[in-house]
Design an enzyme around this catalytic site. Structure first.
Site, PDB file in Angstrom:
ATOM      1  N   ALA A  29       3.963   5.673  12.277  1.00 19.06           N
ATOM      2  CA  ALA A  29       3.313   4.779  11.317  1.00 19.06           C
ATOM      3  C   ALA A  29       2.722   5.604  10.179  1.00 19.06           C
ATOM      4  CB  ALA A  29       2.241   3.957  12.018  1.00 19.06           C
ATOM      5  N   ASN A  30       1.907   4.992   9.342  1.00 17.15           N
ATOM      6  CA  ASN A  30       1.240   5.707   8.244  1.00 17.15           C
ATOM      7  C   ASN A  30      -0.138   5.096   8.023  1.00 17.15           C
ATOM      8  OD1 ASN A  30       1.432   3.563   6.083  1.00 17.15           O
ATOM      9  ND2 ASN A  30       3.607   3.817   6.591  1.00 17.15           N
ATOM     10  N   ARG A  31      -0.886   5.643   7.070  1.00 18.59           N
ATOM     11  CA  ARG A  31      -2.301   5.279   6.910  1.00 18.59           C
ATOM     12  C   ARG A  31      -2.552   4.061   6.032  1.00 18.59           C
ATOM     13  NH1 ARG A  31      -5.244   9.231   9.140  1.00 18.59           N
ATOM     14  NH2 ARG A  31      -4.324  11.307   9.237  1.00 18.59           N
ATOM     15  N   SER A  32      -1.505   3.331   5.671  1.00 19.28           N
ATOM     16  CA  SER A  32      -1.721   2.145   4.819  1.00 19.28           C
ATOM     17  C   SER A  32      -2.596   1.113   5.529  1.00 19.28           C
ATOM     18  CB  SER A  32      -0.366   1.513   4.481  1.00 19.28           C
ATOM     19  OG  SER A  32      -0.564   0.245   3.887  1.00 19.28           O
ATOM     20  N   ALA A  95       3.789   0.140   2.547  1.00 20.59           N
ATOM     21  CA  ALA A  95       4.114   1.550   2.785  1.00 20.59           C
ATOM     22  C   ALA A  95       5.144   1.576   3.914  1.00 20.59           C
ATOM     23  CB  ALA A  95       2.857   2.328   3.173  1.00 20.59           C
TER      24      ALA A  95
END
Ligand code: C5P
Length: 221
Positions: A29-32, A95
């Site tokens: 995943a990512n930090r969005s 994102a």
């Protein structure tokens, strides 16, 4: 000007990260946070549009007055976007994970004490480019985002051409700024004709309202 500048318009917004499964309990995943995309969707609804918000997993509330479509992966997001079209205006603020594991295991990968499991990745579909390059059923106005950590404008210029979108909202997400996950944003708005505006640092809700004003003005011309 009209108090409801997007009345009668269909607007599609993507927001949030994607989760790309490795096995039933793990994912990439990512930090969005989804804050900027959700703020745009809320502002478009307040401006009178019929809004579909396709969102990856987020922990913020649903904006009022929008139709929510919840997805996890990039491929699910693309399918949901295609199902939500046609639209007058499409804003790709999500994102999206660039890569996903080649395969998602059906059962949890066990720690066996010696070998570390290999993680092979494949590229995800580019949702923005797929929709922006459509010859039929392309939204009138297609807006991309660019989260950059360096050479923000140069990368944004290259991206607007490569992706085929009409407008690009570029933001500096280098850690010092705290944009990713934070509540404020400093954006640059670029168009295909070489236009560039740099806005002061604003609350993401205010950025959403101002962006929607710009999009409505462009649709009206
Ligand atoms: O290439 P990059 O990921 O920086 O491009 C960002 C823009 O492209 C954003 O608008 C994002 O929502 C969109 N995007 C997409 N699908 C992908 C990757 C990015 O729609 N697989």
């Amino acid at each position: 000007s009209s108090p409801k500048p997007l009345a009668g318009r269909r607007v599609l917004v993507t927001s949030g990260p994607t989760h790309e499964p490795i096995d039933p309990v793990r994912y990439l995943a990512n930090r969005s946070s989804g804050r900027q995309g959700h703020a745009i969707a809320a502002a478009a609804a307040a401006a009178g549009a019929e809004v579909v918000l396709v969102s990856g997993p987020v922990s913020i509330p649903d904006p009022t007055g929008v139709t929510m479509v919840r997805v996890e992966t990039a491929r699910e997001m693309l399918a949901a976007v295609e199902a939500a079209l046609p639209a007058d205006l499409a804003i790709f603020a999500a994102a999206v994970g660039d890569w996903r594991p080649v395969e998602s295991r059906d059962s949890k990968i066990k720690k066996d004490g010696s070998a570390v499991p290999p993680l092979s990745l494949v590229e995800n579909p580019d949702i923005l480019a797929t929709i922006a390059k459509r010859t039929e059923g392309r939204p009138t106005l297609v807006v991309g985002f660019a989260a950059e950590t360096d050479a923000v404008i140069a990368h944004a210029r290259e991206k607007i051409a490569r992706k085929g979108c009409d407008l690009l909202v570029a933001n500096d997400v280098s850690a010092a700024g705290g944009v990713m996950g934070g509540t404020a944003n400093t954006v640059h708005l670029l168009d295909r004709e070489g236009g560039l505006e740099t806005w002061p640092t604003l609350d993401k809700d205010e950025v959403g309202r101002r962006l929607v004003e710009r999009f409505a003005a462009r649709l009206a011309t």
